[in-house]
Design an enzyme around this catalytic site. Sequence first.
Site, mmCIF file in Angstrom:
data_model
loop_
_atom_site.group_PDB
_atom_site.id
_atom_site.type_symbol
_atom_site.label_atom_id
_atom_site.label_comp_id
_atom_site.label_asym_id
_atom_site.label_seq_id
_atom_site.Cartn_x
_atom_site.Cartn_y
_atom_site.Cartn_z
ATOM 1 N N CYS A 105 50.279 26.315 -46.146
ATOM 2 C CA CYS A 105 49.643 27.099 -45.392
ATOM 3 C C CYS A 105 49.410 28.568 -45.874
ATOM 4 O O CYS A 105 50.395 29.204 -45.801
ATOM 5 C CB CYS A 105 49.789 27.065 -43.758
ATOM 6 S SG CYS A 105 48.586 28.308 -42.735
ATOM 7 N N ARG A 157 43.712 23.063 -31.606
ATOM 8 C CA ARG A 157 44.465 22.396 -32.787
ATOM 9 C C ARG A 157 45.854 23.402 -33.140
ATOM 10 O O ARG A 157 45.728 24.429 -32.719
ATOM 11 C CB ARG A 157 43.913 22.724 -34.078
ATOM 12 C CG ARG A 157 44.147 22.210 -35.305
ATOM 13 C CD ARG A 157 43.151 22.122 -36.307
ATOM 14 N NE ARG A 157 42.142 23.265 -36.429
ATOM 15 C CZ ARG A 157 42.713 24.322 -37.531
ATOM 16 N NH1 ARG A 157 43.835 24.341 -38.078
ATOM 17 N NH2 ARG A 157 42.021 25.600 -37.271
ATOM 18 N N THR A 160 48.393 25.173 -34.712
ATOM 19 C CA THR A 160 48.368 25.959 -35.955
ATOM 20 C C THR A 160 49.715 26.774 -36.180
ATOM 21 O O THR A 160 50.470 26.963 -35.420
ATOM 22 C CB THR A 160 47.283 27.068 -35.991
ATOM 23 O OG1 THR A 160 47.704 27.977 -34.773
ATOM 24 C CG2 THR A 160 45.792 26.515 -35.893
ATOM 25 N N VAL A 161 50.100 26.982 -37.527
ATOM 26 C CA VAL A 161 50.965 27.919 -38.003
ATOM 27 C C VAL A 161 50.576 29.177 -38.727
ATOM 28 O O VAL A 161 49.206 29.014 -39.111
ATOM 29 C CB VAL A 161 51.935 27.063 -39.049
ATOM 30 C CG1 VAL A 161 52.697 25.901 -38.230
ATOM 31 C CG2 VAL A 161 50.939 26.384 -40.194
ATOM 32 N N TYR A 215 37.470 28.174 -46.720
ATOM 33 C CA TYR A 215 37.472 26.988 -45.528
ATOM 34 C C TYR A 215 35.998 26.764 -45.375
ATOM 35 O O TYR A 215 35.584 25.663 -44.854
ATOM 36 C CB TYR A 215 38.429 27.438 -44.425
ATOM 37 C CG TYR A 215 39.754 27.375 -44.858
ATOM 38 C CD1 TYR A 215 40.452 25.955 -44.293
ATOM 39 C CD2 TYR A 215 40.682 28.276 -45.412
ATOM 40 C CE1 TYR A 215 41.897 25.839 -44.510
ATOM 41 C CE2 TYR A 215 42.085 28.210 -45.482
ATOM 42 C CZ TYR A 215 42.612 26.832 -45.287
ATOM 43 O OH TYR A 215 44.113 26.824 -45.585
#
Length: 285
Positions: free
Chosen positions: A40, A101, A103-104, A162
Amino acid sequence: MAQFSQETSTTGAFVRQPNRFTARPEPEPGRYRLVVSLACPWAHRAVIVRKLLGLEDAISLAVVDPIRDEKGWRFAETDPVLGIDYLKQAYDNADPDYEGRVTVPALVDTTTKKVVTNDYPQITLDFSLRWRPESTLYPEHLRAEIDAWIEPIFHNVNNGVYKAGFATSQEAYEQAYTNLFTELDRIEAHLATHTYLVGEQLTEADIRLWTTLVRFDAVYHGHFKTNRNKLTEMPNLWAYAKRLYAQFGDTVNWDHIKRHYYVTHHDINPSGIVPAGPDPEVWTR
């Protein structure tokens, strides 16, 4: 793209969910654990800043498996510090009703096992502002100029790839594509006469841009259809990206990056085939 279905507008544009956990904890060495995916870009920037600021002993690091399943980010083995198998468990500990969602990066309190913050833009700033106030990555005298770069880079480049990759309409895709390369062209022109984005020193703005650049040819160019040209075909950006790679390229995990994108995004790459190239050695030539 099932994980992102709730982040698609009626026009087919990708709209990233807001960050749910935004606390800004006071520094306490040993208390917090930074959970990241090496795939990520948002998490990667936190890994880099933690390293550059010498926070590796103060903030422990947990790395999730690059393949995210229906429960979200999972650990290859039960995390020895947090005692959890999925990052979602730390989210549930903080808010049992959370339905967004997972997330990191996420900063988790090791005493309560709760996520304290998943506010990725602020995490790295707080590393500089709170944990290492002497940091030169976000100095006060350059802050306005850094912020002026960060904003368009986020919208058009970091999130822009994205927006192109997860667009579900031609119009939304082409708008994201245009904005992305307009911004990259602007940066390419700037770097013709500058070593870094701001002043003559590495700053937060460079790190945020670089984590997208380092993934560009390997993932975004093909997988997200941002294929006007490769990073290696933009001479100033390519030279700049390689200079930064020489400083913290050891934080890059090509295997995690490629396996995550090409195996996890089933709607974009249903075969799950991971491309063999490009050769990562190009970064050191």
